[in-house]
Design a protein around this motif. Structure first.
Motif, PDB file in Angstrom:
ATOM      1  N   LEU A 125       0.753  -1.142   0.040  1.00  0.00           N
ATOM      2  CA  LEU A 125      -0.073  -0.161   0.019  1.00  0.00           C
ATOM      3  C   LEU A 125       0.939   1.201  -0.065  1.00  0.00           C
ATOM      4  CD1 LEU A 125      -2.770   1.187   0.033  1.00  0.00           C
ATOM      5  CD2 LEU A 125      -2.974   1.043   2.421  1.00  0.00           C
ATOM      6  N   ALA A 126       2.030   1.092   0.890  1.00  0.00           N
ATOM      7  CA  ALA A 126       2.731   2.367   0.813  1.00  0.00           C
ATOM      8  C   ALA A 126       3.478   2.732  -0.589  1.00  0.00           C
ATOM      9  CB  ALA A 126       4.070   2.285   1.696  1.00  0.00           C
ATOM     10  N   ARG A 127       3.704   1.411  -1.269  1.00  0.00           N
ATOM     11  CA  ARG A 127       4.316   1.367  -2.856  1.00  0.00           C
ATOM     12  C   ARG A 127       3.392   2.028  -3.592  1.00  0.00           C
ATOM     13  NH1 ARG A 127       8.139  -0.622  -5.827  1.00  0.00           N
ATOM     14  NH2 ARG A 127       8.999  -1.924  -4.359  1.00  0.00           N
ATOM     15  N   CYS A 128       2.042   1.835  -3.414  1.00  0.00           N
ATOM     16  CA  CYS A 128       0.990   2.083  -4.289  1.00  0.00           C
ATOM     17  C   CYS A 128       0.765   3.558  -4.122  1.00  0.00           C
ATOM     18  CB  CYS A 128      -0.392   1.300  -3.895  1.00  0.00           C
ATOM     19  SG  CYS A 128      -1.575   1.732  -4.983  1.00  0.00           S
ATOM     20  N   ILE A 129       0.682   4.188  -2.948  1.00  0.00           N
ATOM     21  CA  ILE A 129       0.459   5.493  -2.502  1.00  0.00           C
ATOM     22  C   ILE A 129       1.477   6.333  -3.028  1.00  0.00           C
ATOM     23  CG2 ILE A 129       0.503   7.144  -0.856  1.00  0.00           C
ATOM     24  CD1 ILE A 129      -1.126   5.121   0.889  1.00  0.00           C
ATOM     25  N   CYS A 130       2.703   5.857  -3.132  1.00  0.00           N
ATOM     26  CA  CYS A 130       3.785   6.821  -3.737  1.00  0.00           C
ATOM     27  C   CYS A 130       3.424   6.829  -5.384  1.00  0.00           C
ATOM     28  CB  CYS A 130       5.303   6.329  -3.320  1.00  0.00           C
ATOM     29  SG  CYS A 130       5.430   6.255  -1.629  1.00  0.00           S
ATOM     30  N   HIS A 131       3.370   5.449  -5.818  1.00  0.00           N
ATOM     31  CA  HIS A 131       2.984   5.371  -7.536  1.00  0.00           C
ATOM     32  C   HIS A 131       1.975   6.408  -7.852  1.00  0.00           C
ATOM     33  CE1 HIS A 131       3.159   2.538 -11.171  1.00  0.00           C
ATOM     34  NE2 HIS A 131       1.951   3.379 -11.362  1.00  0.00           N
ATOM     35  N   GLU A 132       1.025   6.202  -7.145  1.00  0.00           N
ATOM     36  CA  GLU A 132      -0.422   7.078  -7.612  1.00  0.00           C
ATOM     37  C   GLU A 132      -0.200   8.576  -7.339  1.00  0.00           C
ATOM     38  OE1 GLU A 132      -2.208   5.341  -9.399  1.00  0.00           O
ATOM     39  OE2 GLU A 132      -1.821   3.310  -8.714  1.00  0.00           O
ATOM     40  N   SER A 133       0.694   8.712  -6.387  1.00  0.00           N
ATOM     41  CA  SER A 133       0.923  10.270  -5.977  1.00  0.00           C
ATOM     42  C   SER A 133       1.644  10.965  -7.176  1.00  0.00           C
ATOM     43  CB  SER A 133       1.643  10.428  -4.747  1.00  0.00           C
ATOM     44  OG  SER A 133       0.684  10.230  -3.684  1.00  0.00           O
ATOM     45  N   ASP A 134       2.786  10.073  -7.696  1.00  0.00           N
ATOM     46  CA  ASP A 134       3.363  10.492  -8.747  1.00  0.00           C
ATOM     47  C   ASP A 134       2.626  10.720 -10.014  1.00  0.00           C
ATOM     48  OD1 ASP A 134       5.950  10.451  -7.451  1.00  0.00           O
ATOM     49  OD2 ASP A 134       6.402   8.320  -8.229  1.00  0.00           O
ATOM     50  N   HIS A 135       1.538   9.968 -10.272  1.00  0.00           N
ATOM     51  CA  HIS A 135       0.718  10.211 -11.322  1.00  0.00           C
ATOM     52  C   HIS A 135      -0.041  11.589 -11.447  1.00  0.00           C
ATOM     53  CE1 HIS A 135       0.339   6.561 -13.851  1.00  0.00           C
ATOM     54  NE2 HIS A 135       0.184   5.900 -12.731  1.00  0.00           N
ATOM     55  N   LEU A 136      -0.432  11.921 -10.209  1.00  0.00           N
ATOM     56  CA  LEU A 136      -0.779  13.315  -9.906  1.00  0.00           C
ATOM     57  C   LEU A 136       0.074  14.544 -10.248  1.00  0.00           C
ATOM     58  CD1 LEU A 136      -2.986  12.756  -6.793  1.00  0.00           C
ATOM     59  CD2 LEU A 136      -3.603  12.140  -8.960  1.00  0.00           C
TER      60      LEU A 136
END
Ligand code: NI
Length: 165
Positions: A125-136
């Motif tokens: 989940l931490a990885r995913c939050i970082c990945h998705e934040s980058d998309h923004l």
């Protein structure tokens, strides 16, 4: 149920900075529902609004298949540690690569009712939050890949490489 078209790498919408959400509207609610439909249909872990062509600071995640979370105007407040592992993206189909991310993040965001919350996450989940934040902010994980980007669809590579986890 409504599916949205997932934009793929090369589409300029994926490189733009998304705008904060000021208020919840029926349209934005519908967007969030559609994003979950699209995420589950694609067997993904996370999906950000720009991936369906909408330049708003929203992403949805589900790291277990039973933990749907909506993050609006998210900010990563704290991060620590490191994890190195394979990452993929619905906007980069058929590919995977190694990325190092924080092992722990604390994120602040608004939910679908625009209530502020803070969440601590580790591992996937931490990885995913970082990945998705980058998309923004218009960034794709391929910019952070260590070494090569691999094809996930070649049939026999797990036998050859012996690198199953
Ligand atoms: Ni992605």
């Amino acid at each position: 149920m409504a599916l949205r078209n997932i934009r793929e790498m090369g589409d300029p919408v994926l490189n733009k900075i998304c705008k904060p959400v000021k208020e919840m509207t029926p349209r934005t609610k519908e967007l969030i529902e559609d994003m979950f439909d699209t995420l589950y249909e694609s067997n993904g872990v996370g999906l950000a609004a720009p991936q369906v062509g909408i330049l708003k600071r929203i992403f949805v995640t589900d790291d277990t298949g039973d933990n749907p979370l909506v993050f609006i105007n998210p900010e990563i407040l704290m991060s620590s540690g490191e994890q190195t592992g394979y990452e993929g993206c619905l906007s980069v189909p058929g590919k995977t690569g190694t990325v190092t991310r924080p092992q722990y993040v604390k994120v602040g965001a608004y939910d679908a009712d625009m209530n502020y919350f803070e969440l601590e996450a580790t591992d996937l989940l931490a990885r995913c939050i970082c990945h998705e934040s980058d998309h923004l902010d218009g960034h794709l994980y391929v910019e952070k890949v260590e070494g090569e980007l691999y094809d996930t669809e070649s049939p026999d590579d797990e036998d050859e490489d012996g690198e199953e986890e």
